[in-house]
Structure formats: structure tokens, C-alpha cells
Design an enzyme around this catalytic site. Structure first.
Site, PDB file in Angstrom:
ATOM      1  N   THR A   1     -14.356   1.213 -11.271  1.00 30.86           N
ATOM      2  CA  THR A   1     -13.060   1.303 -10.629  1.00 30.86           C
ATOM      3  C   THR A   1     -12.476   2.690 -10.851  1.00 30.86           C
ATOM      4  O   THR A   1     -12.846   3.391 -11.789  1.00 30.86           O
ATOM      5  CB  THR A   1     -12.077   0.268 -11.197  1.00 30.86           C
ATOM      6  OG1 THR A   1     -11.815   0.587 -12.569  1.00 30.86           O
ATOM      7  CG2 THR A   1     -12.641  -1.128 -11.106  1.00 30.86           C
TER       8      THR A   1
ATOM      9  N   GLU B   1     -12.682  -5.363  -7.801  1.00 26.21           N
ATOM     10  CA  GLU B   1     -13.004  -6.553  -8.571  1.00 26.21           C
ATOM     11  C   GLU B   1     -13.255  -7.795  -7.717  1.00 26.21           C
ATOM     12  O   GLU B   1     -13.640  -8.845  -8.253  1.00 26.21           O
ATOM     13  CB  GLU B   1     -11.858  -6.852  -9.557  1.00 26.21           C
ATOM     14  CG  GLU B   1     -11.703  -5.832 -10.667  1.00 26.21           C
ATOM     15  CD  GLU B   1     -10.848  -4.620 -10.292  1.00 26.21           C
ATOM     16  OE1 GLU B   1     -10.448  -3.864 -11.190  1.00 26.21           O
ATOM     17  OE2 GLU B   1     -10.585  -4.434  -9.075  1.00 26.21           O
TER      18      GLU B   1
ATOM     19  N   LYS C   1      12.913  -0.476  -9.075  1.00 32.21           N
ATOM     20  CA  LYS C   1      14.120  -1.250  -9.373  1.00 32.21           C
ATOM     21  C   LYS C   1      15.308  -0.297  -9.368  1.00 32.21           C
ATOM     22  O   LYS C   1      15.410   0.591 -10.219  1.00 32.21           O
ATOM     23  CB  LYS C   1      14.008  -1.956 -10.717  1.00 32.21           C
ATOM     24  CG  LYS C   1      15.170  -2.922 -10.967  1.00 32.21           C
ATOM     25  CD  LYS C   1      14.972  -3.744 -12.224  1.00 32.21           C
ATOM     26  CE  LYS C   1      16.106  -4.771 -12.363  1.00 32.21           C
ATOM     27  NZ  LYS C   1      15.963  -5.595 -13.592  1.00 32.21           N
TER      28      LYS C   1
ATOM     29  N   TRP D   1      15.152  -4.914  -6.135  1.00 24.63           N
ATOM     30  CA  TRP D   1      13.756  -4.474  -6.087  1.00 24.63           C
ATOM     31  C   TRP D   1      13.475  -3.870  -4.718  1.00 24.63           C
ATOM     32  O   TRP D   1      13.769  -4.483  -3.695  1.00 24.63           O
ATOM     33  CB  TRP D   1      12.803  -5.636  -6.341  1.00 24.63           C
ATOM     34  CG  TRP D   1      12.892  -6.181  -7.734  1.00 24.63           C
ATOM     35  CD1 TRP D   1      13.556  -7.300  -8.138  1.00 24.63           C
ATOM     36  CD2 TRP D   1      12.304  -5.631  -8.905  1.00 24.63           C
ATOM     37  NE1 TRP D   1      13.428  -7.479  -9.492  1.00 24.63           N
ATOM     38  CE2 TRP D   1      12.644  -6.465  -9.995  1.00 24.63           C
ATOM     39  CE3 TRP D   1      11.509  -4.510  -9.163  1.00 24.63           C
ATOM     40  CZ2 TRP D   1      12.242  -6.225 -11.300  1.00 24.63           C
ATOM     41  CZ3 TRP D   1      11.104  -4.262 -10.467  1.00 24.63           C
ATOM     42  CH2 TRP D   1      11.458  -5.107 -11.513  1.00 24.63           C
TER      43      TRP D   1
END
Length: 548
Positions: free
Chosen positions: A188, A335, A445, A450
Site C-alpha cells: 500500500t 486491501e 470539523k 463536519w
């Protein structure tokens, strides 16, 4: 209580799900089908199988045995495709090296994978030679000359690929073994720490191939693949096995075009000369192709393309469809094999207009077969299908990686509670369609609310002249965080920060955006290029480090 297991007669053959079984039908039915490298090398499927046997024999002669790891560093080529099959079919592990990583990270991945043999294109040989004293396991290198002159002497060079393959026997005996044997590994490109190795068994690759093919072949028209397609990958073959699509293409018997190094003009010429109809790439490459087509006048119609690796911006989707391309988003990660969802328009749905069509194509999508796809709250309860309540995507499927190489703590964190945690925040519509709104680490935030960096990026990209936009949160004494936008414009375009703000404030007025999501003018930065990771995603870690 007796177990209700199927009994087998002693002579029955228990068919293991091995990579070599993907070739069984295609070689029998499509032996004359063509594979070409840049339009310069051509051969049929039956010749591909012969060369797969020769590569295995050549590796066996060098001492590669069941369980060994063989690394590949090459451009997208017929040789890479041969490696996809020959190495796993021997019972060895294919390691697809990310050649875009820094040399220190390539050293780390080669050592961590314990690769003993490396197939390396001559373009990458100087880099490998420069770090040879840091490699702990590599004992030999096979050079892929690709028409260039190979050094006659040098460190651990076992020979040139075509010479070794050309004189090796095609009759290597590929035998059965446990389908749970590791077939492939790669690393990764995380934003923190060393790269993490993920791995897939033969069984997982076969099941991912089946699930992807089922999903892609099922629509009656549009967002699909079929046996008359001509396939060209434009996702590097080192990146999650080119999203598993080469296995799908060979299983279905498609003509395959391997483009080598990605040069937009060359890709467009191959599309024309070879009749390419199906590809996949990241948004950055799609934008490059659109720009190149604008400059050259190439026709992009009748080209179906999956866009993944990063969100497909609606503006980019609209630009592509306006040229006759059938583009749609795919979702997954290193993954996950990677494909777990595709943005195919559901049966019975007819988009109301062009904007609705783009919305369907650019959203995250619906799960493909075999995937247990959930969006959950912090207590692992499914969020309502109201298209508003946010949660994390967690997954189960028969082809998800089972962990990270020699990273037990990270592996347990990945699979906490028995589901693979993606770290992607999403909402679910009543029909089960999913839309990612952000990465957990990228949510901003501000003002007690959010803000989705992905949603803000999409809105900015709607502004005419904007080519790319990346948004991060930066520290703010009053609000905790405030959004900061980095914008790339087209070469002839002129847009200023106030124009961006007016565009976003119009969405605030219509209640489509929070007022806290609109960056201040001094936090709207126009740049020539936005830094990206080795697989084409925005490198927000670098942006935050530079501006936090």
C-alpha cells in the site's frame, strides 16, 4: 450430530481455484485471440501460454521454487502479463513493485517481501543498482531490455528476459497445490510510516475475477464489458494487479493491448489503431486524455472506462461523457482486491437528464457479487438508508486481504470486529447505492459542523475553468479548523478566489452547503500542480505538512 459433508469417490477430482484455471476456457475457445504490446509485438493466446511455460522453466532453472517471491519492475507489457500467470502458477509469489515509490521505499518493500529474484526493465536498473548494497534477499536480476543494450557485466545479472525465455522449454509441468497458497503481494502507499504489504491467495484472485466479471457483464447496455471488447489497462500493473482486470480480460477471451509507459498521445493512437473499447484509470489520467484529445482531435467515443483510485469529479465525468465516453466510477482499495462496488445505473432506472446521468456515474456505486457491504456507526450498527446519516464502510468478501505482512497489530486494527474497516465515510440511499463523503482522516470539523472535503472539491470542480481541486482542513484559533482549497486551472482559464467563493456561496443560499464549508479568499490557492501519491491520489498529507 453427524456432519453433512459431501462425500467424494476416490477417483473424483477436487478442482482447486488456482490462477491457471482462469486460462482453461480462454485457451480452449479463444486460442487465436491477440495480445499486443504497443502495437509492436503481437501474438495469440496459444503463444501466450507457450511463453508462460517458458518463463516458468527459465525461473525454475535459476532456482525459483514453490513459496519463493519473484518481484517485477516493468512498464505495462506482455512480459508483465506473462508474469501474472507464470509466477503464481509455479506456486511462487508474484510481487508487483511500485516503481513510483522513492528508492528507500522500494528497498524496504523488496526486503520486507523477501524477494530473491527481480525482473527489472532496463529503465529501472540504474535505480536498483544504486541501492544494491541495501538489499538483503535479492540474489539475481533478470533484465528486460526492451530493445536497449544490456550491460555485459554487472551485479547479479542472470540474463536478459527474452534470451532466457526464448531458450527455455514451454513444457513446464504446472501441478496442483493448495488454493490458499499466496499468489501475489504488493504494498500500500499509505500516507504515514512504511508501506504495508497486502497479499492474495489463488482462491481470492479467482473469486475476485468471477465477481468482477459477473458485475461487469450483467448490464444489458452501458457500464459493461463483453467478449467483443478490446481491453487496454491504463492503471499500472503494479497497482492492485491493475485492479484485477487483466485476469478478467484473459478469462473472457478479449483482445488485450498493453501500452507500455503511459504517454497520452500514444494511448490515444493505440485506442485508434487497435480499436480499444474498454479501459480503466484514475481521474488524473482521464483528464490528461481529455486534454490530449482536445489538442489532437482524437475521437474518444465508444470507449468504456472505469474510474477509480480517487473520486470521479462530476465535472470530469460530464466532460468525458460529452465526448461519447461511457465512464463510471469503481470503488475499492489495495486491501479489497480491489473492486467491491461499481457505479452502474441500476435496472429500471432512467436518468432524468444529463445531470442525473452524471450523478449516477460518479457516485460510489452498488456492491458487486459476494460482498457484504455495510455502512455503520461507531457501535457497528447499520446506519439508516436515508442518504443522510453518515457511517464508516466496513466489508466482508471472500477476496479481501487477510492482513498485512508481518504487521499483526495493524492487521487486527484493519479487521476489528470481524469486518474490514475502510476508513471511508459514506451515506446509503434507500436503493442500497452508496456515496462516499470523505475519508475519516480528511473530514474537516469547523464551526461545530463536519465538512466533507470530497463534496467541497466536487462543487469547486463544477466552476468552468477548474481542472482539479483538493481541500484540506488547516488549524484555526476560532473555529478549530477551516477549509483550504488548492485549485488547478486549465491553461487558458482565468478564475479568481472571489469567483470561487461566489460559486460556493450560491450553494449555501440553496442550502446545499454549510456556510462554514466556504474557504476564505486567502485560503483559496491557485497552483500549477497538486501533489499526488504514486498511484495518482491527492497527497493531502503533504499539503497539510506544508500549510498546517
Amino acid at each position: 450430530m453427524p456432519e453433512n459433508l459431501i462425500a467424494s469417490t476416490p477417483s473424483a477430482y477436487s478442482y482447486p481455484l488456482l490462477v491457471r484455471q482462469l486460462l482453461t476456457n480462454s485457451l480452449s475457445l479463444y486460442g487465436d485471440q491477440e495480445i499486443t504490446y504497443r502495437g509492436e509485438v503481437r501474438y495469440a493466446y496459444r503463444d501466450f501460454r507457450r511463453r508462460v511455460g517458458q518463463l516458468a522453466s527459465a525461473l525454475d532453472a535459476l532456482g525459483v521454487r514453490h513459496g519463493a517471491t519473484v518481484a517485477v519492475m516493468d512498464w505495462d507489457s506482455h512480459r508483465y502479463l506473462e508474469s501474472y500467470f507464470a509466477i503464481p502458477m509455479m506456486g511462487a509469489t508474484l510481487f508487483t513493485v511500485n516503481v513510483r515509490l522513492a528508492p528507500s521505499q522500494i528497498v524496504y518493500t523488496l526486503n520486507d517481501s523477501q524477494a530473491e529474484t527481480v525482473l527489472v526493465h532496463i529503465d529501472f536498473l540504474p535505480m536498483l543498482d544504486a541501492v544494491k548494497n541495501e538489499l538483503t534477499c535479492v540474489r539475481e536480476v533478470i533484465v528486460i531490455a526492451d530493445g536497449q543494450t544490456v550491460p555485459t557485466t554487472g551485479w547479479m545479472i542472470a540474463g536478459e528476459y527474452e534470451e532466457l525465455v526464448g531458450r527455455a522449454s514451454p513444457d513446464y509441468a504446472f501441478t496442483d497445490f493448495d488454493e490458499s497458497t499466496t499468489a501475489a503481494t504488493f504494498y500500500t502507499t499509505g500516507t504515514t510510516g512504511d508501506p504495508k504489504g497486502v497479499y492474495y491467495s489463488h482462491r481470492q484472485i479467482v473469486l475476485h475475477t468471477m465477481a468482477s466479471a459477473m458485475a461487469l457483464c450483467s448490464p444489458r447496455a452501458g457500464q459493461r464489458i463483453h467478449r467483443e471488447d478490446v481491453y487496454m489497462p491504463i492503471t499500472p500493473m503494479f497497482h492492485v494487479l491493475a485492479w484485477g482486470m487483466p485476469f478478467v480480460a484473459l478469462t473472457l477471451g478479449l483482445k488485450i493491448v498493453l501500452p507500455g509507459r503511459y504517454v497520452p498521445g500514444d494511448l490515444l493512437e493505440l485506442k485508434l489503431s487497435e480499436g480499444v473499447t474498454f479501459s480503466h484509470c484514475v481521474p488524473t489520467i482521464l483528464q490528461m486524455l481529455l486534454n490530449a484529445a482536445d489538442a489532437s482531435g482524437h475521437d474518444l467515443s465508444d470507449w468504456t472506462m472505469i474510474i477509480g483510485g480517487a473520486k470521479l469529479p462530476p465535472a470530469l465525468c460530464r466532460a468525458a461523457t460529452s465526448k461519447g465516453m461511457d465512464v463510471f466510477a469503481g470503488y475499492g482499495m489495495s486491501e479489497t482486491g480491489p473492486i467491491v462496488a461499481l457505479a452502474q445505473i441500476p435496472p429500471g432506472v432512467t436518468p432524468a437528464d444529463a445531470d442525473d446521468d452524471v450523478r449516477w456515474r460518479a457516485h460510489t456505486g452498488r456492491p458487486v457479487p459476494f460482498v457484504d457491504f455495510r455502512v455503520v456507526d461507531s457501535e457497528m450498527h447499520d446506519v439508516p438508508r436515508d442518504n443522510e446519516t453518515q457511517g464508516e464502510i466496513v466489508l466482508r468478501a471472500p477476496y479481501l486481504t487477510q492482513g498485512y505482512t508481518r504487521r499483526p497489530d495493524a492487521s487486527e486494527e484493519l479487521w476489528a470486529g470481524g469486518y474490514l474497516h475502510t476508513q471511508d465515510v459514506a451515506v446509503v440511499a434507500p436503493d442500497g447505492s452508496v456515496q462516499i463523503v470523505d475519508r475519516i482522516k480528511d473530514v474537516i470539523k469547523t464551526g461545530g459542523e463536519w465538512v466533507s472535503s470530497i463534496g467541497l472539491e466536487s462543487l469547486i470542480c463544477e466552476l468552468p475553468g477548474v481542472q482539479e481541486a483538493a481541500v484540506i482542513g488547516v488549524k484555526d484559533e476560532k473555529w478549530g479548523e477551516r477549509p483550504m482549497a488548492f485549485i488547478v486551472l486549465g491553461s487558458e482559464e482565468k478564475v479568481d478566489a472571489n469567483e470561487v467563493r461566489r460559486h460556493l456561496l450560491a450553494h449555501v443560499d440553496s442550502d446545499a452547503l454549510s456556510k462554514y464549508a466556504v474557504p476564505e479568499a486567502d485560503r483559496i490557492v491557485f497552483v500549477d500542480v497538486i501533489p499526488k501519491t504514486s498511484v495518482g491520489k491527492f497527497d493531502k498529507k503533504m499539503l497539510r505538512a506544508q500549510h498546517d
